[in-house]
Design an enzyme around this catalytic site. Structure first.
Site, mmCIF file in Angstrom:
data_model
loop_
_atom_site.group_PDB
_atom_site.id
_atom_site.type_symbol
_atom_site.label_atom_id
_atom_site.label_comp_id
_atom_site.label_asym_id
_atom_site.label_seq_id
_atom_site.Cartn_x
_atom_site.Cartn_y
_atom_site.Cartn_z
ATOM 1 N N THR A 115 63.077 27.995 90.146
ATOM 2 C CA THR A 115 62.351 29.067 90.829
ATOM 3 C C THR A 115 62.753 30.393 90.201
ATOM 4 O OG1 THR A 115 62.224 27.883 92.913
ATOM 5 C CG2 THR A 115 61.994 30.255 93.034
ATOM 6 N N LYS A 118 55.393 29.959 94.690
ATOM 7 C CA LYS A 118 56.703 29.562 95.213
ATOM 8 C C LYS A 118 57.344 30.703 96.007
ATOM 9 C CE LYS A 118 60.414 27.300 95.919
ATOM 10 N NZ LYS A 118 61.529 26.808 95.158
#
Length: 286
Positions: free
Chosen positions: A96, A171
Site C-alpha cells: 500500500t 486502497k
C-alpha cells in the site's frame, strides 16, 4: 504462468506466497531478513539472493512490503528489481503506497523494459491466509491478464481499475473509511460502557441493525477481551490515513472526519501501540 517471484514475507506476504506455492506455482522468495524464507522453502519454494536475482529469474515478480519507502527501495539500486527485470517480464507491487510512489516505480520498471501493475490489497492476516483478499489492480492490462490465475489464488476479487495510481487511490479511500469507522466505534463502545451499558449488548444491538459489519464484529470482540493480537498493525493504518489526508489536500477535498481519526491513530502510536492491531486505537480513546 511459468515462474513467479515473491518479495517481502511479513504478516501478509508470507501467507500470500504460501498460497501460491500450495496452488502449484513455481515460486522463488526473498525477504530482507532471510530467516523468514525458511518456512516457504520448507513448503517447496526456492530462495533468491537479491530482488534483482528474483526479478531476473522469474516471469512475474510480486512484492508486498510495508510502506512507500520500502517499496521504492526494493526497485532501486544495483540489487533492485529494476536492475533485473529486463524485457517483457512483469512486476506486481501489492504494497500500500500513494499514487506518486506507484507512478515512480512504474517509471523505473518500464524504463528497464518490464511491465508493471500496482495491486494493493484490502484485507488483513486471515483473508491473506484464506486467499480471500480484495486485490486492487491498475496498470499494464496485458500483465493483469497474465497474473489473473495468481490473483485468483490470493484473493476473492481483483477488479482492474485503469491507470497506475488508481489502485493506490482506491486502497487509501477504503482504508480511510475503515480508520474513521474504527475511531467512532471505539468512542461509542467507550461511552456506552462508561454509562453502565454492557459491551456485549452494545455489539449485539449494533450487529442486528443497519450498522452490522464484519469489522465491528471482529474488532468488537478484541476490545471486550482486551486482546490486540495484530492482524493489521496500527502504524500502517496511520500511514494510510496520513496518505489519504494528503490526497485530500492535493485534490482540495475537505476530510474533517478522516483528519480527526488520523490524530487518534497518531496518539495511539505515541502511547506505544504502533505494533499492535488497529483495534488498539480504543486504548487511547477509552
Amino acid at each position: 504462468m511459468a515462474s513467479v517471484g515473491f518479495l517481502g514475507l511479513g504478516i501478509m506476504g508470507k501467507a500470500m506466497a504460501a498460497n501460491l506455492v500450495k496452488a502449484g506455482f513455481d515460486v522463488t522468495v526473498w525477504n530482507r531478513n532471510s530467516e523468514k524464507c525458511a518456512e516457504l522453502v520448507a513448503l517447496g519454494a526456492r530462495q533468491g539472493s537479491t530482488p534483482k536475482d528474483v526479478a531476473a529469474s522469474c516471469d512475474i515478480t510480486f512484492a508486498m512490503v510495508s510502506d512507500p519507502e520500502a517499496a521504492l527501495a526494493l526497485c532501486q539500486g544495483p540489487d533492485g528489481v529494476a536492475a533485473g527485470i529486463g524485457a517483457g517480464r512483469g512486476y506486481v507491487d501489492m504494497s500500500t503506497v500513494n499514487d506518486t510512489t506507484s507512478k515512480t516505480i512504474a517509471g523505473l520498471i518500464s524504463q528497464a523494459g518490464g511491465r508493471f501493475l500496482e495491486a494493493p490489497v484490502s484485507g488483513t492476516k486471515k483473508p491473506a491466509e484464506d486467499g480471500t483478499l480484495i486485490i486492487l489492480a491498475a496498470g499494464d492490462q496485458s500483465l493483469y491478464n497474465d497474473v489473473k490465475p495468481a490473483f485468483e489464488v490470493m484473493g476473492k476479487m481483483s477488479p482492474y481499475l485503469g491507470d497506475v495510481g488508481q489502485g493506490a487511490n482506491m486502497k487509501l479511500v477504503v482504508n480511510m473509511m475503515m480508520g474513521g469507522m474504527l475511531s467512532i466505534f471505539s468512542e461509542g463502545m467507550s461511552l456506552g460502557q462508561k454509562a453502565g451499558l454492557d459491551g456485549r449488548q452494545i455489539l449485539d444491538i449494533v450487529d442486528a441493525g443497519a450498522m452490522s459489519n464484519p469489522m465491528f464484529k471482529g474488532k468488537g470482540a478484541m476490545l471486550l477481551n482486551e486482546n490486540y493480537t495484530t492482524s493489521f498493525p496500527l502504524k500502517h493504518m496511520q500511514k494510510d490515513m496520513r496518505l489519504a489526508v494528503a490526497l485530500g489536500d492535493q485534490l482540495e477535498q475537505p476530510l474533517p472526519t478522516a483528519a480527526i481519526a488520523n490524530e487518534a491513530f497518531k496518539q495511539a502510536i505515541k502511547a506505544g501501540f504502533a505494533e499492535e492491531d488497529i483495534a488498539a486505537v480504543y486504548k487511547v480513546i477509552k
